[in-house]
Design a protein around this motif. Structure first.
Motif, PDB file in Angstrom:
ATOM      1  N   LEU A 375       1.112  -1.372  -0.048  1.00 30.97           N
ATOM      2  CA  LEU A 375      -0.061  -0.662  -0.236  1.00 30.97           C
ATOM      3  C   LEU A 375       0.851   1.617  -0.009  1.00 30.97           C
ATOM      4  N   VAL A 376       0.051   1.916  -0.493  1.00 34.18           N
ATOM      5  CA  VAL A 376       1.323   3.705  -0.892  1.00 34.18           C
ATOM      6  C   VAL A 376       0.292   4.315  -0.197  1.00 34.18           C
ATOM      7  N   ASP A 377       1.131   5.788   0.089  1.00 32.64           N
ATOM      8  CA  ASP A 377       0.286   6.946   1.214  1.00 32.64           C
ATOM      9  C   ASP A 377      -0.347   7.663   0.305  1.00 32.64           C
ATOM     10  N   LEU A 378      -1.484   8.427   0.097  1.00 29.41           N
ATOM     11  CA  LEU A 378      -2.287   9.313  -0.902  1.00 29.41           C
ATOM     12  C   LEU A 378      -1.069  10.159  -1.588  1.00 29.41           C
ATOM     13  N   ASN A 379      -0.100  10.793  -0.267  1.00 26.73           N
ATOM     14  CA  ASN A 379       0.899  12.512  -1.357  1.00 26.73           C
ATOM     15  C   ASN A 379       1.817  11.628  -2.794  1.00 26.73           C
ATOM     16  N   GLN A 380       1.908   9.748  -2.467  1.00 27.40           N
ATOM     17  CA  GLN A 380       2.560   9.714  -3.496  1.00 27.40           C
ATOM     18  C   GLN A 380       1.115   9.066  -4.796  1.00 27.40           C
ATOM     19  N   LEU A 381       0.600   9.615  -5.008  1.00 26.42           N
ATOM     20  CA  LEU A 381      -0.254   9.631  -6.482  1.00 26.42           C
ATOM     21  C   LEU A 381      -0.840  11.024  -6.719  1.00 26.42           C
ATOM     22  N   ASN A 382       0.137  11.334  -7.897  1.00 23.00           N
ATOM     23  CA  ASN A 382       0.253  12.483  -8.393  1.00 23.00           C
ATOM     24  C   ASN A 382       0.824  12.214  -9.686  1.00 23.00           C
ATOM     25  N   ASN A 383      -0.085  12.696 -10.942  1.00 16.71           N
ATOM     26  CA  ASN A 383       0.445  12.596 -12.411  1.00 16.71           C
ATOM     27  C   ASN A 383      -0.378  11.419 -12.757  1.00 16.71           C
ATOM     28  N   LEU A 384      -1.098  11.548 -12.391  1.00 19.64           N
ATOM     29  CA  LEU A 384      -1.720   9.893 -12.587  1.00 19.64           C
ATOM     30  C   LEU A 384      -2.497   9.965 -13.854  1.00 19.64           C
ATOM     31  N   ASP A 385      -2.034   8.468 -14.507  1.00 20.35           N
ATOM     32  CA  ASP A 385      -3.227   8.424 -16.099  1.00 20.35           C
ATOM     33  C   ASP A 385      -4.624   7.744 -15.700  1.00 20.35           C
ATOM     34  N   HIS A 386      -4.851   7.178 -15.069  1.00 16.31           N
ATOM     35  CA  HIS A 386      -6.264   6.811 -14.422  1.00 16.31           C
ATOM     36  C   HIS A 386      -6.196   6.285 -12.535  1.00 16.31           C
ATOM     37  N   ILE A 387      -7.443   6.775 -12.128  1.00 16.52           N
ATOM     38  CA  ILE A 387      -7.582   6.246 -10.895  1.00 16.52           C
ATOM     39  C   ILE A 387      -9.124   5.524 -10.696  1.00 16.52           C
ATOM     40  N   ILE A 388      -9.145   4.414  -9.985  1.00 16.58           N
ATOM     41  CA  ILE A 388     -10.339   3.347  -9.878  1.00 16.58           C
ATOM     42  C   ILE A 388      -9.883   3.455  -8.523  1.00 16.58           C
ATOM     43  N   ILE A 389     -11.750   4.353  -8.188  1.00 16.65           N
ATOM     44  CA  ILE A 389     -12.130   4.398  -6.665  1.00 16.65           C
ATOM     45  C   ILE A 389     -13.492   2.462  -6.741  1.00 16.65           C
ATOM     46  N   ALA A 390     -11.988   1.995  -6.657  1.00 16.46           N
ATOM     47  CA  ALA A 390     -12.446   0.686  -6.012  1.00 16.46           C
ATOM     48  C   ALA A 390     -14.055   0.536  -4.707  1.00 16.46           C
ATOM     49  N   VAL A 391     -13.193   0.945  -3.399  1.00 13.35           N
ATOM     50  CA  VAL A 391     -13.699   0.885  -2.702  1.00 13.35           C
ATOM     51  C   VAL A 391     -14.281   2.182  -2.456  1.00 13.35           C
ATOM     52  N   ALA A 392     -15.726   2.999  -1.115  1.00 13.02           N
ATOM     53  CA  ALA A 392     -16.219   3.774  -1.359  1.00 13.02           C
ATOM     54  C   ALA A 392     -15.522   4.549   0.460  1.00 13.02           C
ATOM     55  N   HIS A 393     -14.512   3.855   0.473  1.00 13.83           N
ATOM     56  CA  HIS A 393     -14.723   4.851   1.354  1.00 13.83           C
ATOM     57  C   HIS A 393     -14.991   6.252   1.803  1.00 13.83           C
ATOM     58  N   PRO A 410      -2.855  15.557 -17.610  1.00 12.40           N
ATOM     59  CA  PRO A 410      -4.174  16.319 -18.221  1.00 12.40           C
ATOM     60  C   PRO A 410      -4.871  15.472 -18.910  1.00 12.40           C
ATOM     61  N   GLY A 411      -6.375  15.016 -19.063  1.00  8.86           N
ATOM     62  CA  GLY A 411      -6.598  14.680 -19.498  1.00  8.86           C
ATOM     63  C   GLY A 411      -7.203  13.668 -19.387  1.00  8.86           C
ATOM     64  N   ALA A 412      -6.904  12.601 -18.214  1.00  7.99           N
ATOM     65  CA  ALA A 412      -6.678  11.250 -17.141  1.00  7.99           C
ATOM     66  C   ALA A 412      -8.047  11.341 -16.408  1.00  7.99           C
ATOM     67  N   LYS A 428     -17.839  19.223 -13.764  1.00 11.39           N
ATOM     68  CA  LYS A 428     -17.783  20.683 -14.129  1.00 11.39           C
ATOM     69  C   LYS A 428     -15.879  21.613 -14.448  1.00 11.39           C
ATOM     70  N   VAL A 429     -15.447  20.311 -14.169  1.00  6.84           N
ATOM     71  CA  VAL A 429     -14.063  20.533 -13.362  1.00  6.84           C
ATOM     72  C   VAL A 429     -13.187  19.872 -15.279  1.00  6.84           C
ATOM     73  N   GLY A 430     -13.465  18.927 -15.475  1.00  5.60           N
ATOM     74  CA  GLY A 430     -13.487  18.360 -16.401  1.00  5.60           C
ATOM     75  C   GLY A 430     -12.481  17.433 -16.579  1.00  5.60           C
ATOM     76  N   VAL A 431     -13.157  16.380 -16.159  1.00  5.53           N
ATOM     77  CA  VAL A 431     -12.482  15.309 -15.837  1.00  5.53           C
ATOM     78  C   VAL A 431     -13.663  14.381 -15.665  1.00  5.53           C
ATOM     79  N   ALA A 432     -13.974  13.408 -16.819  1.00  2.58           N
ATOM     80  CA  ALA A 432     -14.797  12.380 -17.311  1.00  2.58           C
ATOM     81  C   ALA A 432     -14.527  10.860 -16.480  1.00  2.58           C
ATOM     82  N   LEU A 433     -16.043  10.788 -16.480  1.00  2.00           N
ATOM     83  CA  LEU A 433     -16.284   9.687 -15.351  1.00  2.00           C
ATOM     84  C   LEU A 433     -16.603   8.774 -15.762  1.00  2.00           C
ATOM     85  N   TRP A 434     -16.376   7.250 -15.299  1.00  2.00           N
ATOM     86  CA  TRP A 434     -16.967   6.303 -15.977  1.00  2.00           C
ATOM     87  C   TRP A 434     -17.406   5.227 -14.297  1.00  2.00           C
TER      88      TRP A 434
END
Length: 436
Positions: A375-393, A410-412, A428-434
């Protein structure tokens, strides 16, 4: 001669997500009555933790533990002080989805060594109908040298603990109870009634109680499987599944199930106990197993759709930085058992992507031990090509659209498995959501 119910000395075997709340309920009553409940577990680390008044599972608070009189032990000799044994150990499946009764049978060995005439053993672990009397009783008889039905008796009272649920707790959920004869059933019912404020329901037999438990979660599994299959269909049609369910939900009798990953120690496991027993009896259950297959395939589907979203956004796959938020089997619960998030992770790995996995409440050492995930720390998550929110904590739902966008290249894009995010705010912030 059986001891009258109010004098029963309770021992709870297995102090995990199920057993500890049971022990606490009886331990609280014991403190009021001037008695003591025995809490037994073979895990010495767990015993040491509870003796300090802490519960790492989060099911019981330090204040609640302090209100009890529980003698925590891993010594079988200490069990001899009890005459009413409650067995609440895990009943998992193996890699081939075959029921593994090993923990339950080992617990029966321990109890059997402590059994005396007049004792009662009640199992709470989820099993297939017949397991208590056909699998566990012979072990109790062998280890004790006593005869079931003559020297001691057994009962079954299926657990209904919902990990992480602070509303539907042990004492507030109606308790199904059963016993092998009328006298045992009376005692079992009276013992549980002394702590369960929601009352008890007397099942017609031990097998009926066992069957009732296993179909509770089988029913939920199949309902979620239907939602997942609908989601697979609607994605091919270009329709948002949640939009469809919200529209259908305006009818008074539409059941409010949602698609998602189905893991944990109950819904993703219990149906296999029923199908295993059915197959041994010569019947191949088609609907239940089909539902299991649909649900078990959802992690791979989520990962594949994430890959498609990355390609649509022009993000590279080679060396991609993909974050997976959440590893536990459900939101706001640290339980990692049978989490299907690992299916997402493994599918991403098959594409050459080593995802960055974060969980706000999971234990890092346990994640490494169970799944080989660092597991990584949250501050390590930057410049990501994609985010998967798998668990709705709740920690993820609290992230603003701006904060999430700042984590992305940009564009991820983002895959929202549990529909935890505000679709309009992300737009509104320009992030596409699946969404699943």
């Amino acid at each position: 001669m059986f001891i009258v119910p109010h004098n029963r000395k309770i021992a709870v075997i297995g102090l995990g997500y199920v057993g500890l709340p049971v022990a606490v309920a009886f331990g609280r009553q014991a403190a009021i009555d001037g008695n003591q409940t025995i809490g037994f577990d073979i895990n010495t680390k767990r015993i040491a933790e509870l003796k300090t008044g802490q519960d790492h599972t989060g099911e019981v608070t330090a204040a609640e533990l302090a209100e009890t009189r529980i003698h925590y032990t891993n010594q079988i000799d200490e069990l001899k002080k009890a005459d009413f044994f409650i067995v609440a150990v895990p009943t998992p499946v193996d890699d081939a989805n075959i029921p593994d009764l090993t923990p339950m049978l080992k617990a029966s060995v321990s109890v059997g060594k402590a059994l005396k005439k007049g004792d009662i053993v009640v199992y709470e672990s989820t099993v297939y109908p017949g397991a208590t009397e056909e699998d566990c009783v012979p072990v109790l008889e062998r280890e004790s040298g006593l005869k079931c039905g003559v020297d001691f008796t057994v009962g079954y009272s299926p657990e209904r603990i919902n990990p992480g649920d602070k509303e539907h707790t042990f004492t507030k959920i109606k308790k199904v109870v059963s016993g092998q004869d009328a006298k045992t059933l009376d005692i079992v019912a009276d013992v549980y009634s002394s702590v369960v404020t929601a009352g008890v329901y007397r099942a017609a037999s031990i097998k009926v109680a066992e069957a009732a438990k296993v179909i509770e979660n089988t029913q939920r599994d199949l309902n979620i499987a239907l939602m997942n299959e609908l989601s697979l269909i609607f994605h091919r049609m270009g329709i948002d599944t949640v939009d469809v369910l919200q529209a259908a939900g305006t009818k008074w009798n539409f059941l409010p199930f949602r698609p998602g990953l189905v893991g944990g120690h109950c819904i993703g496991v219990d149906p296999f106990y029923l199908t295993h027993k059915a197959q041994k009896l010569g019947y191949h259950p088609q609907v239940i197993l089909a539902g299991r297959q649909v649900n078990d395939d959802m992690g791979r589907f989520v990962a594949q759709e994430a890959i498609k979203e990355m390609l649509k956004a022009g993000r590279p796959l080679h060396g991609a930085r993909v974050a997976v938020l959440g590893l536990t089997f459900k939101e706001d619960c640290p339980d990692l058992r049978n989490s299907k998030v690992i299916h997402i992770i493994n599918e991403l790995r098959s594409y050459g992507i080593e995802p960055l996995v974060h969980d706000a409440i999971a234990d890092k050492d346990e994640a490494k031990h169970e799944y080989g995930v660092d597991l990584v720390d949250l501050n390590q998550l930057n410049n990501l090509d994609h985010i998967i929110i798998a668990v709705a904590h709740k920690q993820y739902k609290a992230l603003s659209a701006e904060q999430l966008k700042a984590m992305l290249a940009p564009g991820a894009r983002i895959s929202d498995v549990k529909c935890a995010l505000d679709r309009e705010a992300m737009g509104k912030v320009g992030v596409a959501l699946w969404r699943l």
